[in-house]
Design a protein around this motif. Structure first.
Motif, PDB file in Angstrom:
ATOM      1  N   ILE A 160       2.379  -6.570   5.637  1.00  0.00           N
ATOM      2  CA  ILE A 160       2.074  -5.348   4.899  1.00  0.00           C
ATOM      3  C   ILE A 160       3.350  -4.587   4.550  1.00  0.00           C
ATOM      4  CG2 ILE A 160       1.678  -4.108   7.074  1.00  0.00           C
ATOM      5  CD1 ILE A 160      -0.329  -3.378   3.941  1.00  0.00           C
ATOM      6  N   ALA A 161       3.405  -4.082   3.320  1.00  0.00           N
ATOM      7  CA  ALA A 161       4.486  -3.196   2.890  1.00  0.00           C
ATOM      8  C   ALA A 161       3.896  -1.814   2.650  1.00  0.00           C
ATOM      9  CB  ALA A 161       5.137  -3.710   1.612  1.00  0.00           C
ATOM     10  N   VAL A 162       4.500  -0.800   3.238  1.00  0.00           N
ATOM     11  CA  VAL A 162       4.036   0.583   3.083  1.00  0.00           C
ATOM     12  C   VAL A 162       5.117   1.350   2.324  1.00  0.00           C
ATOM     13  CG1 VAL A 162       3.256   2.674   4.245  1.00  0.00           C
ATOM     14  CG2 VAL A 162       2.769   0.420   5.252  1.00  0.00           C
ATOM     15  N   GLU A 163       4.754   1.849   1.141  1.00  0.00           N
ATOM     16  CA  GLU A 163       5.741   2.506   0.287  1.00  0.00           C
ATOM     17  C   GLU A 163       5.709   4.023   0.408  1.00  0.00           C
ATOM     18  OE1 GLU A 163       7.538   0.531  -3.062  1.00  0.00           O
ATOM     19  OE2 GLU A 163       5.469   0.251  -3.741  1.00  0.00           O
ATOM     20  N   ASP A 164       6.899   4.612   0.293  1.00  0.00           N
ATOM     21  CA  ASP A 164       7.102   6.058   0.261  1.00  0.00           C
ATOM     22  C   ASP A 164       6.522   6.751   1.497  1.00  0.00           C
ATOM     23  OD1 ASP A 164       7.998   8.472  -0.651  1.00  0.00           O
ATOM     24  OD2 ASP A 164       6.399   8.758  -2.119  1.00  0.00           O
ATOM     25  N   VAL A 165       6.991   6.320   2.648  1.00  0.00           N
ATOM     26  CA  VAL A 165       6.514   6.907   3.910  1.00  0.00           C
ATOM     27  C   VAL A 165       6.781   8.407   4.004  1.00  0.00           C
ATOM     28  CG1 VAL A 165       6.712   6.817   6.423  1.00  0.00           C
ATOM     29  CG2 VAL A 165       6.647   4.685   5.108  1.00  0.00           C
ATOM     30  N   PRO A 166       7.919   8.938   3.513  1.00  0.00           N
ATOM     31  CA  PRO A 166       8.130  10.383   3.618  1.00  0.00           C
ATOM     32  C   PRO A 166       7.046  11.225   2.948  1.00  0.00           C
ATOM     33  CG  PRO A 166      10.197   9.297   3.112  1.00  0.00           C
ATOM     34  CD  PRO A 166       9.118   8.250   2.974  1.00  0.00           C
ATOM     35  N   ALA A 167       6.285  10.631   2.026  1.00  0.00           N
ATOM     36  CA  ALA A 167       5.234  11.381   1.326  1.00  0.00           C
ATOM     37  C   ALA A 167       4.133  11.860   2.271  1.00  0.00           C
ATOM     38  CB  ALA A 167       4.621  10.528   0.210  1.00  0.00           C
ATOM     39  N   ILE A 168       4.020  11.248   3.461  1.00  0.00           N
ATOM     40  CA  ILE A 168       2.937  11.652   4.370  1.00  0.00           C
ATOM     41  C   ILE A 168       3.437  12.567   5.485  1.00  0.00           C
ATOM     42  CG2 ILE A 168       1.604   9.563   3.891  1.00  0.00           C
ATOM     43  CD1 ILE A 168       2.490   8.503   6.657  1.00  0.00           C
ATOM     44  N   ALA A 169       4.674  13.030   5.394  1.00  0.00           N
ATOM     45  CA  ALA A 169       5.204  13.929   6.426  1.00  0.00           C
ATOM     46  C   ALA A 169       4.320  15.163   6.559  1.00  0.00           C
ATOM     47  CB  ALA A 169       6.634  14.340   6.077  1.00  0.00           C
ATOM     48  N   GLY A 170       3.828  15.410   7.768  1.00  0.00           N
ATOM     49  CA  GLY A 170       2.962  16.557   8.015  1.00  0.00           C
ATOM     50  C   GLY A 170       1.478  16.285   7.822  1.00  0.00           C
ATOM     51  N   ASP A 171       1.145  15.117   7.278  1.00  0.00           N
ATOM     52  CA  ASP A 171      -0.267  14.727   7.109  1.00  0.00           C
ATOM     53  C   ASP A 171      -0.675  13.962   8.369  1.00  0.00           C
ATOM     54  OD1 ASP A 171      -2.682  13.450   6.517  1.00  0.00           O
ATOM     55  OD2 ASP A 171      -2.129  13.036   4.431  1.00  0.00           O
ATOM     56  N   VAL A 210       0.846  -1.190   0.000  1.00  0.00           N
ATOM     57  CA  VAL A 210       0.000   0.000   0.000  1.00  0.00           C
ATOM     58  C   VAL A 210       0.881   1.238   0.000  1.00  0.00           C
ATOM     59  CG1 VAL A 210      -0.149   0.024   2.535  1.00  0.00           C
ATOM     60  CG2 VAL A 210      -1.922   1.165   1.184  1.00  0.00           C
ATOM     61  N   ALA A 211       0.435   2.281  -0.677  1.00  0.00           N
ATOM     62  CA  ALA A 211       1.138   3.563  -0.649  1.00  0.00           C
ATOM     63  C   ALA A 211       0.827   4.262   0.667  1.00  0.00           C
ATOM     64  CB  ALA A 211       0.716   4.439  -1.821  1.00  0.00           C
ATOM     65  N   ALA A 212       1.830   4.846   1.280  1.00  0.00           N
ATOM     66  CA  ALA A 212       1.616   5.552   2.541  1.00  0.00           C
ATOM     67  C   ALA A 212       0.552   6.640   2.390  1.00  0.00           C
ATOM     68  CB  ALA A 212       2.928   6.153   3.027  1.00  0.00           C
ATOM     69  N   SER A 213       0.513   7.282   1.234  1.00  0.00           N
ATOM     70  CA  SER A 213      -0.444   8.372   1.006  1.00  0.00           C
ATOM     71  C   SER A 213      -1.891   7.894   0.991  1.00  0.00           C
ATOM     72  CB  SER A 213      -0.123   9.086  -0.307  1.00  0.00           C
ATOM     73  OG  SER A 213      -0.128   8.171  -1.392  1.00  0.00           O
ATOM     74  N   ASP A 214      -2.107   6.576   0.880  1.00  0.00           N
ATOM     75  CA  ASP A 214      -3.476   6.037   0.883  1.00  0.00           C
ATOM     76  C   ASP A 214      -3.941   5.618   2.273  1.00  0.00           C
ATOM     77  OD1 ASP A 214      -3.698   6.353  -1.860  1.00  0.00           O
ATOM     78  OD2 ASP A 214      -2.979   4.333  -2.302  1.00  0.00           O
ATOM     79  N   LEU A 215      -3.073   5.706   3.270  1.00  0.00           N
ATOM     80  CA  LEU A 215      -3.412   5.167   4.583  1.00  0.00           C
ATOM     81  C   LEU A 215      -4.478   5.967   5.310  1.00  0.00           C
ATOM     82  CD1 LEU A 215       0.069   4.067   5.986  1.00  0.00           C
ATOM     83  CD2 LEU A 215      -1.774   2.624   5.105  1.00  0.00           C
ATOM     84  N   LEU A 231       7.027  -3.962   6.269  1.00  0.00           N
ATOM     85  CA  LEU A 231       8.119  -3.427   5.459  1.00  0.00           C
ATOM     86  C   LEU A 231       7.762  -1.998   5.084  1.00  0.00           C
ATOM     87  CD1 LEU A 231      10.768  -3.960   3.798  1.00  0.00           C
ATOM     88  CD2 LEU A 231       9.261  -4.580   1.895  1.00  0.00           C
ATOM     89  N   LEU A 232       8.709  -1.072   5.279  1.00  0.00           N
ATOM     90  CA  LEU A 232       8.467   0.331   4.962  1.00  0.00           C
ATOM     91  C   LEU A 232       9.572   0.840   4.051  1.00  0.00           C
ATOM     92  CD1 LEU A 232       8.176   0.143   8.488  1.00  0.00           C
ATOM     93  CD2 LEU A 232       6.501   1.831   7.719  1.00  0.00           C
ATOM     94  N   THR A 233       9.221   1.725   3.102  1.00  0.00           N
ATOM     95  CA  THR A 233      10.225   2.267   2.194  1.00  0.00           C
ATOM     96  C   THR A 233      10.177   3.786   2.172  1.00  0.00           C
ATOM     97  OG1 THR A 233       8.905   2.410   0.144  1.00  0.00           O
ATOM     98  CG2 THR A 233       9.834   0.252   0.714  1.00  0.00           C
ATOM     99  N   GLY A 234      11.315   4.380   1.820  1.00  0.00           N
ATOM    100  CA  GLY A 234      11.426   5.826   1.678  1.00  0.00           C
ATOM    101  C   GLY A 234      12.798   6.150   1.115  1.00  0.00           C
ATOM    102  N   ALA A 235      12.917   7.247   0.397  1.00  0.00           N
ATOM    103  CA  ALA A 235      14.195   7.567  -0.241  1.00  0.00           C
ATOM    104  C   ALA A 235      15.306   7.920   0.753  1.00  0.00           C
ATOM    105  CB  ALA A 235      14.007   8.681  -1.268  1.00  0.00           C
TER     106      ALA A 235
END
Length: 226
Positions: A88-99, A70-75, A121-125
């Motif tokens: 569960i794998a959560v992709e691009d966690v930094p995308a939700i910073a401040g949300d 799942v994309a972090a932005s969809d959580l 599993l979590l991912t981020g650049a």
């Protein structure tokens, strides 16, 4: 063999284990993926530049673990208790910073998933410390997670990535084209993705195969109509 002409077909990205190219830059990350399900604390973080292979590794793991991606932005709008019923794998966690809504959802997903005995599993650049999350309890949990960095590619891996990206578009490049691109492109996965996209667009626009001459025009002008 004649040069292939680009076809206006949907790009199909190969994300299986057999399509993952192992190199010193990603070997540690793959090795940690392979240690599942014995991850410390039941979780793992993958970091690295755009296009480095984090999504590919997430799919490799998901295929083995039967996990959901799942994309972090969809959580923020997701059914967190349902997601927590499996790996569960959560992709691009930094995308939700401040949300705050999405960060709170990830916090609950983290806790529920582990409480249910599943893995995360979590991912981020960037490294986790630079993910910019505002929720202190979430940051503390993620900073305590084992992390593996996928490093920028060497020539061998970048060449393999170029071949794979072209193959995803039903194209088989000649070795001379790959050598030419390697000597002139920016040294990153993101640059490889962008370049192959532009080469394919130029091939389609001009109804010509992707040759060194066409590649030179695209690299010089940066447009499909070069």
């Amino acid at each position: 063999m004649a040069e292939q002409l680009g076809l206006d077909l949907p790009s199909r990205t190969a994300l299986g284990r057999d399509a993952f190219f192992v190199a010193p830059s990603n070997a540690m990350a793959l090795a940690l993926i392979d240690t599942w399900p014995a991850w410390a604390g039941g979780k793992l973080v993958l970091t690295g530049p755009v296009g480095a292979g984090k999504t590919h590794l997430a799919h490799v793991w998901a295929a083995v673990a039967g996990a959901t991606i799942v994309a972090a932005s969809d959580l923020g709008d997701a059914d967190i208790p349902r997601l927590a019923q499996g790996h569960i794998a959560v992709e691009d966690v930094p995308a939700i910073a401040g949300d705050s809504k999405a960060e709170t959802a990830l916090f609950h997903l983290h806790n529920l998933t582990l409480a249910e005995g599943h893995t995360l599993l979590l991912t981020g650049a960037p490294p986790v410390a630079r993910w910019g999350l505002h929720l202190p309890d979430l940051m503390s949990r993620l900073q305590g997670t084992t992390a593996a960095a996928v490093e920028p590619p060497d020539d061998a891996l970048l060449a393999a990535v170029l071949v794979k990206l072209l193959a995803d578009r039903q194209l088989t490049p000649k070795p001379a084209l790959i050598s030419y691109l390697l000597g002139r492109m920016d040294r990153s996965f993101a640059a490889a993705i962008d370049l192959v996209t532009r080469l394919d667009a130029a091939s389609l626009a001009r109804k010509k195969p992707i040759t060194v001459k066409l590649a030179a025009a695209v690299l010089d002008k940066g447009t499909p109509d070069a």
